[in-house]
Motif scaffolding. Structure first.
Motif, mmCIF file in Angstrom:
data_model
loop_
_atom_site.group_PDB
_atom_site.id
_atom_site.type_symbol
_atom_site.label_atom_id
_atom_site.label_comp_id
_atom_site.label_asym_id
_atom_site.label_seq_id
_atom_site.Cartn_x
_atom_site.Cartn_y
_atom_site.Cartn_z
ATOM 1 N N GLY A 50 0.790 -1.221 0.000
ATOM 2 C CA GLY A 50 0.000 0.000 0.000
ATOM 3 C C GLY A 50 0.823 1.273 0.000
ATOM 4 N N ASN A 51 2.078 1.175 0.464
ATOM 5 C CA ASN A 51 2.921 2.372 0.461
ATOM 6 C C ASN A 51 3.184 2.882 -0.958
ATOM 7 O OD1 ASN A 51 4.468 -0.124 0.272
ATOM 8 N ND2 ASN A 51 6.293 1.173 0.203
ATOM 9 N N ASN A 52 3.035 1.999 -1.954
ATOM 10 C CA ASN A 52 3.268 2.411 -3.341
ATOM 11 C C ASN A 52 2.086 3.193 -3.926
ATOM 12 O OD1 ASN A 52 5.829 1.181 -3.552
ATOM 13 N ND2 ASN A 52 4.884 -0.800 -3.965
ATOM 14 N N ALA A 53 0.969 3.234 -3.199
ATOM 15 C CA ALA A 53 -0.205 3.956 -3.702
ATOM 16 C C ALA A 53 0.069 5.442 -3.854
ATOM 17 C CB ALA A 53 -1.398 3.739 -2.771
ATOM 18 N N VAL A 54 1.097 5.927 -3.188
ATOM 19 C CA VAL A 54 1.445 7.344 -3.312
ATOM 20 C C VAL A 54 1.759 7.722 -4.752
ATOM 21 C CG1 VAL A 54 3.899 6.995 -2.852
ATOM 22 C CG2 VAL A 54 2.828 9.198 -2.307
ATOM 23 N N GLU A 55 2.186 6.745 -5.551
ATOM 24 C CA GLU A 55 2.543 7.020 -6.932
ATOM 25 C C GLU A 55 1.334 7.391 -7.787
ATOM 26 O OE1 GLU A 55 4.756 3.774 -8.508
ATOM 27 O OE2 GLU A 55 6.330 3.900 -6.984
ATOM 28 N N ILE A 56 0.135 6.988 -7.366
ATOM 29 C CA ILE A 56 -1.070 7.345 -8.111
ATOM 30 C C ILE A 56 -1.213 8.865 -8.178
ATOM 31 C CG2 ILE A 56 -3.580 7.160 -8.189
ATOM 32 C CD1 ILE A 56 -3.338 4.485 -6.754
ATOM 33 N N GLY A 57 -0.846 9.533 -7.111
ATOM 34 C CA GLY A 57 -0.942 10.984 -7.061
ATOM 35 C C GLY A 57 0.056 11.699 -7.946
ATOM 36 N N GLU A 58 0.996 10.963 -8.529
ATOM 37 C CA GLU A 58 1.980 11.587 -9.405
ATOM 38 C C GLU A 58 1.498 11.702 -10.846
ATOM 39 O OE1 GLU A 58 5.525 9.294 -8.984
ATOM 40 O OE2 GLU A 58 5.708 9.682 -6.828
ATOM 41 N N PHE A 59 0.357 11.068 -11.146
ATOM 42 C CA PHE A 59 -0.141 11.094 -12.522
ATOM 43 C C PHE A 59 -0.796 12.413 -12.935
ATOM 44 C CE2 PHE A 59 0.359 6.480 -12.236
ATOM 45 C CZ PHE A 59 0.878 6.198 -13.484
ATOM 46 N N PRO A 60 -1.605 13.075 -12.086
ATOM 47 C CA PRO A 60 -2.292 14.288 -12.543
ATOM 48 C C PRO A 60 -1.406 15.337 -13.202
ATOM 49 C CG PRO A 60 -3.260 13.559 -10.498
ATOM 50 C CD PRO A 60 -2.070 12.671 -10.741
ATOM 51 N N PRO A 61 -0.239 15.680 -12.649
ATOM 52 C CA PRO A 61 0.599 16.666 -13.348
ATOM 53 C C PRO A 61 1.044 16.183 -14.733
ATOM 54 C CG PRO A 61 1.323 16.397 -11.080
ATOM 55 C CD PRO A 61 0.351 15.292 -11.351
ATOM 56 N N LEU A 62 1.303 14.890 -14.866
ATOM 57 C CA LEU A 62 1.697 14.345 -16.165
ATOM 58 C C LEU A 62 0.549 14.428 -17.162
ATOM 59 C CD1 LEU A 62 3.603 11.137 -14.964
ATOM 60 C CD2 LEU A 62 4.577 13.368 -15.560
ATOM 61 N N ILE A 63 -0.659 14.156 -16.671
ATOM 62 C CA ILE A 63 -1.840 14.206 -17.541
ATOM 63 C C ILE A 63 -2.113 15.638 -17.989
ATOM 64 C CG2 ILE A 63 -4.313 13.751 -17.664
ATOM 65 C CD1 ILE A 63 -3.828 11.577 -15.475
ATOM 66 N N GLU A 64 -1.995 16.575 -17.065
ATOM 67 C CA GLU A 64 -2.230 17.977 -17.409
ATOM 68 C C GLU A 64 -1.196 18.473 -18.410
ATOM 69 O OE1 GLU A 64 -2.273 20.032 -13.710
ATOM 70 O OE2 GLU A 64 -4.081 18.993 -12.978
ATOM 71 N N ALA A 65 0.045 18.043 -18.261
ATOM 72 C CA ALA A 65 1.081 18.423 -19.222
ATOM 73 C C ALA A 65 0.776 17.830 -20.595
ATOM 74 C CB ALA A 65 2.452 17.947 -18.732
ATOM 75 N N ALA A 66 0.241 16.609 -20.609
ATOM 76 C CA ALA A 66 -0.130 15.977 -21.879
ATOM 77 C C ALA A 66 -1.266 16.737 -22.547
ATOM 78 C CB ALA A 66 -0.525 14.521 -21.636
ATOM 79 N N ASP A 67 -2.227 17.244 -21.758
ATOM 80 C CA ASP A 67 -3.315 18.060 -22.317
ATOM 81 C C ASP A 67 -2.756 19.288 -23.031
ATOM 82 O OD1 ASP A 67 -5.611 16.586 -21.561
ATOM 83 O OD2 ASP A 67 -5.543 17.404 -19.540
ATOM 84 N N LYS A 68 -1.789 19.935 -22.417
ATOM 85 C CA LYS A 68 -1.214 21.146 -23.016
ATOM 86 C C LYS A 68 -0.512 20.838 -24.335
ATOM 87 C CE LYS A 68 -0.683 23.516 -18.587
ATOM 88 N NZ LYS A 68 0.256 24.072 -17.582
ATOM 89 N N LYS A 69 0.128 19.692 -24.418
ATOM 90 C CA LYS A 69 0.767 19.294 -25.673
ATOM 91 C C LYS A 69 -0.286 19.036 -26.754
ATOM 92 C CE LYS A 69 4.954 17.208 -23.680
ATOM 93 N NZ LYS A 69 5.722 15.935 -23.546
ATOM 94 N N ILE A 70 -1.404 18.446 -26.344
ATOM 95 C CA ILE A 70 -2.497 18.186 -27.281
ATOM 96 C C ILE A 70 -3.049 19.494 -27.834
ATOM 97 C CG2 ILE A 70 -4.894 17.360 -27.423
ATOM 98 C CD1 ILE A 70 -4.034 15.129 -25.431
ATOM 99 N N TRP A 71 -3.267 20.467 -26.957
ATOM 100 C CA TRP A 71 -3.792 21.759 -27.416
ATOM 101 C C TRP A 71 -2.814 22.430 -28.374
ATOM 102 C CZ3 TRP A 71 -4.832 23.323 -21.660
ATOM 103 C CH2 TRP A 71 -5.932 22.592 -21.191
ATOM 104 N N ALA A 72 -1.527 22.341 -28.073
ATOM 105 C CA ALA A 72 -0.518 22.971 -28.938
ATOM 106 C C ALA A 72 -0.493 22.305 -30.309
ATOM 107 C CB ALA A 72 0.852 22.904 -28.269
ATOM 108 N N SER A 73 -0.569 20.980 -30.337
ATOM 109 C CA SER A 73 -0.548 20.257 -31.613
ATOM 110 C C SER A 73 -1.805 20.546 -32.425
ATOM 111 C CB SER A 73 -0.416 18.763 -31.366
ATOM 112 O OG SER A 73 0.848 18.443 -30.833
ATOM 113 N N ALA A 74 -2.949 20.618 -31.756
ATOM 114 C CA ALA A 74 -4.208 20.873 -32.450
ATOM 115 C C ALA A 74 -4.219 22.243 -33.089
ATOM 116 C CB ALA A 74 -5.368 20.731 -31.481
ATOM 117 N N ALA A 75 -3.496 23.181 -32.504
ATOM 118 C CA ALA A 75 -3.485 24.556 -32.996
ATOM 119 C C ALA A 75 -2.548 24.742 -34.176
ATOM 120 C CB ALA A 75 -3.096 25.504 -31.873
ATOM 121 N N GLN A 76 -1.713 23.764 -34.477
ATOM 122 C CA GLN A 76 -0.747 23.901 -35.578
ATOM 123 C C GLN A 76 -1.418 23.720 -36.940
ATOM 124 O OE1 GLN A 76 2.435 21.137 -34.697
ATOM 125 N NE2 GLN A 76 3.144 22.331 -32.946
#
Length: 298
Positions: free
Chosen positions: A272-298
């Motif tokens: 269960g101590n590894n569950a802390v890693e789940i909380g590390e995904f949101p910043p990665l997902i948000e960064a991926a959203d920004k890349k998607i918006w940038a690519s869509a605008a090209q």
């Protein structure tokens, strides 16, 4: 972390405001899509919820790609909450508890996605499960919509459409009933309804005929985008599609983490101590959203 290949294999009216969009197979981009106000707004966060059809959307990027390409300035956020075999009761989402707990998981999944609008694509599993499932569909759909609306989220319904691989008894009649139920419930709950009148050809579905293939999802993406964001069809570039698939994978690991039994359930005392890693995904997902918006605008 699961590999992308594993992720891909895991991965299915008329409103009171008069919003009914009917897309015929002969007119995939009808005039109504150009003249009706889009159902989404700039900066909307969209959760797409359903069964196998929705889950498989994650691995090709066509649906979100079409939305982002048509409206790159809207900065839409899209989260896929598909779960193979899922129905409005959430039975497929249960873990080691009773079937009704699957519904609680469904509502929790929506909460994780934190959408402003929820697109529900149900009726496919119900139509393939026979008369009893169809008989329970309307009440289940109304309960789900009510629970979502109580969280101040908008609801959009998509009607199911027949897939050629299903050979269950009275399947065509069941699909027709499911479509009618979605349209009726949409009217009763003041939910917008996107009516998909498409019957995929053999070239638009997988070999088993149970879900669309890449070409089929491209077709479906255009029909959904007509209703959701309007505008004209736009080619989805490979780079954009790949970024969407990558973002979907990250979100998949966020809301369906591998080895939940060890991380969150009755064996969490071991890892269960590894569950802390789940909380590390949101910043990665948000960064991926920004890349998607940038690519869509090209």
């Amino acid at each position: 972390m699961r590999s992308l290949s594993c992720f891909a294999t895991i991965v299915t009216g008329i409103s009171l405001t008069g919003i009914t969009l009917i897309f015929g197979s002969l007119f995939p981009h009808s005039a109504s899509a150009e003249t009706t106000k889009p159902l989404l707004n700039p900066n909307d966060r969209v959760a797409i919820v359903g069964g196998t059809l929705v889950e498989r959307m994650q691995s090709n990027g066509q649906v979100e790609g079409q939305l982002q390409s048509r409206r790159p300035d809207w900065k839409l956020t899209v989260r896929n909450l598909g779960w193979s075999g899922d129905d409005v009761h959430g039975y497929a989402r249960k873990r080691f508890d009773s079937p009704r707990e699957g519904y609680s998981r469904l509502m929790a999944d929506i909460q994780v996605a934190d959408p402003t609008v929820v697109l529900l694509a149900y009726g496919f599993a119900e139509a393939s499960d026979g008369e009893r499932a169809i008989g329970r569909f309307a009440d289940g759909l109304k309960r789900l919509i009510s629970d979502i609306q109580q969280t101040n989220r908008r609801v959009i319904l998509m009607t199911p459409f027949p897939l050629p691989g299903f050979k269950t008894e009275n399947y065509q009649e069941s699909i027709a009933q499911a479509r009618e139920i979605v349209q009726t419930v949409g009217k009763e709950t003041d939910s917008a309804v996107i009516s998909i009148a498409w019957e995929p050809s053999g070239k638009e579905v997988t070999a088993d005929g149970l879900v669309p293939n890449e070409k089929g999802y491209e077709r479906l993406a255009n029909e959904l985008a007509d209703a959701l964001v309007g505008g004209q069809p736009h080619p989805v570039q490979d780079e954009l599609s790949q970024q969407i698939v990558r973002k979907n994978e990250l979100f998949f690991h966020r809301y369906r983490p591998q080895n939940e039994t060890y991380l969150l359930l009755f064996r969490k005392h071991e890892q269960g101590n590894n569950a802390v890693e789940i909380g590390e995904f949101p910043p990665l997902i948000e960064a991926a959203d920004k890349k998607i918006w940038a690519s869509a605008a090209q």
